[in-house]
Scaffold this active site. Sequence first.
Site, short mmCIF file in Angstrom:
data_model
loop_
_atom_site.label_atom_id
_atom_site.label_comp_id
_atom_site.label_asym_id
_atom_site.label_seq_id
_atom_site.Cartn_x
_atom_site.Cartn_y
_atom_site.Cartn_z
N ASP A 15 0.87 -1.18 0.00
CA ASP A 15 0.00 0.00 0.00
C ASP A 15 0.91 1.23 0.00
O ASP A 15 1.61 1.49 0.99
CB ASP A 15 -0.88 -0.07 1.27
CG ASP A 15 -1.87 1.07 1.37
OD1 ASP A 15 -1.65 2.11 0.72
OD2 ASP A 15 -2.86 0.92 2.11
N HIS A 16 0.87 1.97 -1.09
CA HIS A 16 1.82 3.07 -1.25
C HIS A 16 1.51 4.25 -0.31
O HIS A 16 2.31 5.16 -0.17
CB HIS A 16 1.83 3.53 -2.71
CG HIS A 16 3.14 4.11 -3.15
ND1 HIS A 16 4.19 4.33 -2.30
CD2 HIS A 16 3.57 4.53 -4.36
CE1 HIS A 16 5.21 4.86 -2.95
NE2 HIS A 16 4.86 4.99 -4.22
N ARG A 17 0.35 4.22 0.35
CA ARG A 17 0.08 5.26 1.35
C ARG A 17 0.94 5.04 2.59
O ARG A 17 1.20 5.95 3.35
CB ARG A 17 -1.41 5.23 1.77
CG ARG A 17 -2.37 5.59 0.64
CD ARG A 17 -3.80 5.32 1.05
NE ARG A 17 -4.01 3.91 1.40
CZ ARG A 17 -5.17 3.41 1.79
NH1 ARG A 17 -6.23 4.19 1.90
NH2 ARG A 17 -5.29 2.13 2.07
#
Length: 433
Positions: free
Chosen positions: A405-407
Amino acid sequence: MADKKQVLVPDIGNYKDVPVIEIMVKAGDTVKAEQSLLTLETDKATMDVPAPFDGVVKEVKVKVGDTISEGSLIFVIETNGADAVTKASTAETPAKTAPVNSVGASVAAPVAIAAASPAPVQKAPVPPSGATGKAHASPSVRSFARELGVDLTQVRGTATKGRISKDDVQNFVKMALSQPRNGTGVGGMQVLAMPVIDFAKFGAIESQPLSRIKKISGANLHRNWVTIPHVTQFDEADISEMEAFRKEIGAEYAKQNIKITPLAFMLKAVVATLQQFPEFNASLDVSGENLILKKYFHIGVAVDTPNGLMVPVLRDVDKKGIVQLAKELGEISTKARELKISAAEMQGGCFSISSLGGIGGTAFTPIINAPEVAILGVSKASMKPVYQDGVFVPRLILPLSLSYDHRVVDGASGARFTQFLASVLADTRRLAL
Ligand code: CAO
């Protein structure tokens, strides 16, 4: 002169005792000839019974759930006599193209007079257990939806067998109107509706309902795919030594009926890596503003079952040895395949592994199992030439695909994670550190 006429069920083919699923009019309503009065549902189709003439509904003789057959009395309608006679006489012309079994007759003297009732309007086949993409709604609901410009494939039916009622269409419109408009900056996402295609136009087809598990996991996968910004990092691990060791101990434990597969090693190696990179052993909280770091290491393992994908969770992997994990892996995947696994055994995971190594492939992009923030995809190991000290040597190389999850995870951390994991797999003595 006003005249009360009976309306009987017209020719509905060979069907008998067909349930009434919707009644569109009530006593006192003014109806026009051909207006839908009620909907019947056979196991193959829904069909509307239209009014044979203009008039005012005086009595409704059936209720939803009643079963009726050709000739059953369904309504009493008061007509303008002249109008009804005109239509009746039209219908007296024998015409095979317009089956005319709805009957207008005086209540006082019920005489079956053929009235100009159109044939029941047969519509969409009833999907088996409501599981096709085709909307299941009566012709009147379809026409109502058309008037409002509603795409019925987007509407969830709440009536019997998932059928879409007029209320469902109204609620859908209300909900759509209450959503933020696209382009207002509020963040609503709009996508084009899937086109409704009649595949039978192009060749023979067969419709099969999705399994319950596929429907549930499909909805979760869809949500995770569209709401989590995924990045997939690919890498490779040299598992030549690990495989040699696995084969050595594999023979020993085979006698105890324990199969030591590469996945058992992978579970341990993943936990060693999670301990180094705690942000991967975490979940975003509901606000999306805090990261919940977990101090336990429960790992989900994707299991391919005849009913669809299931992800049982192995608990406290950090506290267990490879043999114990191999044993639990065998037990839990058998339980999943035999549908004996409980919901609790599929909850509480921190990170998931999806191994297609026993099947094949070189890489894939697994979908994160929210609320986890990363998942490791494992493909099939193969012998590859590796350049070492000036010569090519054959090594067993395992492909890794890490979706994160790039967040939560930066690209650099993603690459460091797979590099560290590869180093542990290349030298499993590190697991003892
Ligand atoms: N490379 C090469 N061979 C591998 C391997 C790999 N990465 N992983 C497993 N193998 C070998 C095993 O050693 C075994 O070989 P032998 O029978 O000769 O010993 C064979 O492949 C079969 O292994 P397995 O599948 O029985 O065992 P596993 O521990 O690797 O996997 C399980 C268990 C439950 C994960 C697996 O059976 C499964 O269901 N995989 C599919 C998961 C899936 O569908 N993921 C997709 C999710 S996204 O849609």
